[in-house]
Design a protein around this motif. Structure first.
Motif, mmCIF file in Angstrom:
data_model
loop_
_atom_site.group_PDB
_atom_site.id
_atom_site.type_symbol
_atom_site.label_atom_id
_atom_site.label_comp_id
_atom_site.label_asym_id
_atom_site.label_seq_id
_atom_site.Cartn_x
_atom_site.Cartn_y
_atom_site.Cartn_z
ATOM 1 N N ASP A 183 0.839 -1.291 0.079
ATOM 2 C CA ASP A 183 -0.061 -0.008 0.057
ATOM 3 C C ASP A 183 0.676 1.126 -0.011
ATOM 4 O OD1 ASP A 183 1.094 0.007 2.505
ATOM 5 O OD2 ASP A 183 -0.913 0.031 3.881
ATOM 6 N N GLY A 184 2.066 1.286 -0.634
ATOM 7 C CA GLY A 184 2.857 2.375 -0.542
ATOM 8 C C GLY A 184 3.964 2.495 -1.639
ATOM 9 N N VAL A 185 4.079 3.657 -2.425
ATOM 10 C CA VAL A 185 4.821 3.779 -3.391
ATOM 11 C C VAL A 185 6.158 4.866 -2.988
ATOM 12 C CG1 VAL A 185 3.267 3.140 -5.143
ATOM 13 C CG2 VAL A 185 3.250 5.535 -4.261
ATOM 14 N N ALA A 186 7.079 4.723 -3.844
ATOM 15 C CA ALA A 186 8.168 5.304 -3.554
ATOM 16 C C ALA A 186 9.283 5.508 -4.722
ATOM 17 C CB ALA A 186 9.026 4.702 -2.426
ATOM 18 N N ASN A 189 11.411 10.071 5.704
ATOM 19 C CA ASN A 189 11.221 11.327 6.696
ATOM 20 C C ASN A 189 9.976 12.276 6.273
ATOM 21 O OD1 ASN A 189 13.158 14.258 7.230
ATOM 22 N ND2 ASN A 189 12.092 13.114 8.686
ATOM 23 N N PRO A 190 8.907 11.698 6.243
ATOM 24 C CA PRO A 190 7.773 12.356 5.644
ATOM 25 C C PRO A 190 7.479 13.614 6.055
ATOM 26 C CG PRO A 190 7.025 10.943 6.899
ATOM 27 C CD PRO A 190 8.346 10.683 6.947
ATOM 28 N N PRO A 191 6.718 14.590 5.371
ATOM 29 C CA PRO A 191 5.979 15.819 5.942
ATOM 30 C C PRO A 191 5.038 15.484 6.982
ATOM 31 C CG PRO A 191 5.052 15.495 3.796
ATOM 32 C CD PRO A 191 6.235 14.481 4.027
ATOM 33 N N THR A 192 4.849 16.206 7.810
ATOM 34 C CA THR A 192 3.588 16.139 8.910
ATOM 35 C C THR A 192 2.438 16.430 8.171
ATOM 36 O OG1 THR A 192 3.812 18.351 9.508
ATOM 37 C CG2 THR A 192 5.188 17.106 10.603
ATOM 38 N N ARG A 193 1.243 15.749 8.740
ATOM 39 C CA ARG A 193 0.048 16.033 8.277
ATOM 40 C C ARG A 193 -0.523 17.553 8.353
ATOM 41 N NH1 ARG A 193 -2.281 11.945 4.914
ATOM 42 N NH2 ARG A 193 -1.727 9.861 5.984
ATOM 43 N N LEU A 242 15.664 7.182 2.822
ATOM 44 C CA LEU A 242 15.176 7.636 1.447
ATOM 45 C C LEU A 242 14.968 9.122 1.849
ATOM 46 C CD1 LEU A 242 14.506 7.038 -1.194
ATOM 47 C CD2 LEU A 242 12.252 6.395 -0.413
ATOM 48 N N LYS A 243 15.386 10.048 1.056
ATOM 49 C CA LYS A 243 15.298 11.441 1.015
ATOM 50 C C LYS A 243 14.288 11.848 -0.031
ATOM 51 C CE LYS A 243 19.257 12.245 4.178
ATOM 52 N NZ LYS A 243 20.392 13.070 3.845
ATOM 53 N N ASP A 244 14.091 11.038 -0.924
ATOM 54 C CA ASP A 244 13.034 11.111 -2.147
ATOM 55 C C ASP A 244 11.652 10.949 -1.676
ATOM 56 O OD1 ASP A 244 12.321 11.657 -4.730
ATOM 57 O OD2 ASP A 244 14.042 11.118 -5.383
ATOM 58 N N PHE A 245 10.891 10.863 -2.713
ATOM 59 C CA PHE A 245 9.565 10.685 -2.672
ATOM 60 C C PHE A 245 9.083 9.419 -2.031
ATOM 61 C CE2 PHE A 245 5.369 9.417 -3.924
ATOM 62 C CZ PHE A 245 4.674 10.314 -3.776
ATOM 63 N N TRP A 246 7.999 9.502 -1.072
ATOM 64 C CA TRP A 246 7.543 8.129 -0.440
ATOM 65 C C TRP A 246 6.133 8.706 0.180
ATOM 66 C CZ3 TRP A 246 5.467 7.565 4.497
ATOM 67 C CH2 TRP A 246 5.223 6.200 4.955
ATOM 68 N N HIS A 247 5.142 7.738 -0.237
ATOM 69 C CA HIS A 247 3.753 7.998 0.393
ATOM 70 C C HIS A 247 3.008 6.695 0.558
ATOM 71 C CE1 HIS A 247 0.186 10.117 1.226
ATOM 72 N NE2 HIS A 247 0.952 11.416 1.086
#
Length: 256
Positions: free
Chosen positions: A128-131, A155-159, A225-230
């Protein structure tokens, strides 16, 4: 190298979608998110997958059983009971083992249930997650450090946005800032078969006792991983990922 995908959870926080289908089949850009995950690995030459099924797992099996029907031109000869894929051979070939690991089995238990297929270093991630992750670099990092487990940390952004204050005056507003000293489990593991010894049974959560014990023994490396993850935990996440895809700016996308 085999890739294990945990795809058996109920996905209750996305109940708007998951009452009728398993979470890994929720679509981003017209394709199930599990397909997007598979394509991330295929980009780096990994095409041997084990999907740990559970909740509505038969639907995942049915989806890929009909993969040719969905993604290719097909010719059917009713008289000869013959079906042929027309045109060029389908691109991005892969093979999948579907293993029913139980509706209520915990994440560690699901890994344990496919252990007979894991006799060498393998990859593991959630369905359920892509990066935008370089799997080659991840595997090389794991092999260089010679630990039992490598976990991708993100290191995702906060909500929520944050504000900076001075004498009760708002001096700056940050829209969903990244907390630079806060790292979380982003999936995309590389593991040695010996980690299976740390999983007791069906009720074992991979993220609890096994990882905690491995960490205490200093056998887990963190691949930053400092690139996109969600992840896709909620309907808002689904909409966000779809917006990225439809805008042509999905960071995890490559030419399939």
């Amino acid at each position: 190298m085999k890739v294990v995908i945990l795809a058996g959870g109920v996905g209750s926080r996305l109940s708007e979608e998951t009452t009728s289908k398993p979470k890994p089949l929720v679509e981003i850009g017209g394709m199930p998110i599990i397909w997007h995950i598979i394509m991330i690995y295929i980009k780096f030459g990994l095409n041997d997958f084990i999907i740990c099924c559970g909740y509505k797992g038969y639907m995942i099996k049915e989806y890929f059983t009909n993969y040719f029907m969905r993604s290719s031109d097909v010719g059917i000869n009713v008289e000869k009971n013959d079906i042929k894929v027309l045109g060029d051979k389908i691109q991005n070939n892969f093979k999948i083992k579907f293993v029913d690991t139980g509706k209520n089995t915990a994440t560690g238990g699901r890994i344990k249930k496919v252990s007979k297929y894991l006799n060498d270093t393998f990859c593991l991630t959630y369905g359920d997650g892509v990066a935008n992750i370089n799997i080659d670099k991840l595997i090389k990092f794991h092999k260089k450090n010679k630990k039992l487990a490598t976990m991708t940390v993100v290191n995702p952004p906060t909500r929520f946005g944050s504000v900076e204050l001075k004498n009760q005056i708002v001096t700056k507003f940050n829209e969903k800032p990244i907390v630079t000293n806060s790292w979380i489990n982003g999936g995309f593991f590389v593991l040695e078969p010996d980690i299976l010894k740390y999983i007791k049974g069906n009720d074992t959560m991979w993220e609890q006792e096994p990882l905690k014990k491995l960490s205490k023994q200093k056998k887990v490396m963190a691949f930053k991983l400092k690139d996109f993850w969600h992840p896709m935990d909620t309907l808002r996440d689904k909409r966000y990922l779809n917006d990225l895809w439809n805008s042509g700016k999905a960071p995890w996308k490559f030419e399939y």
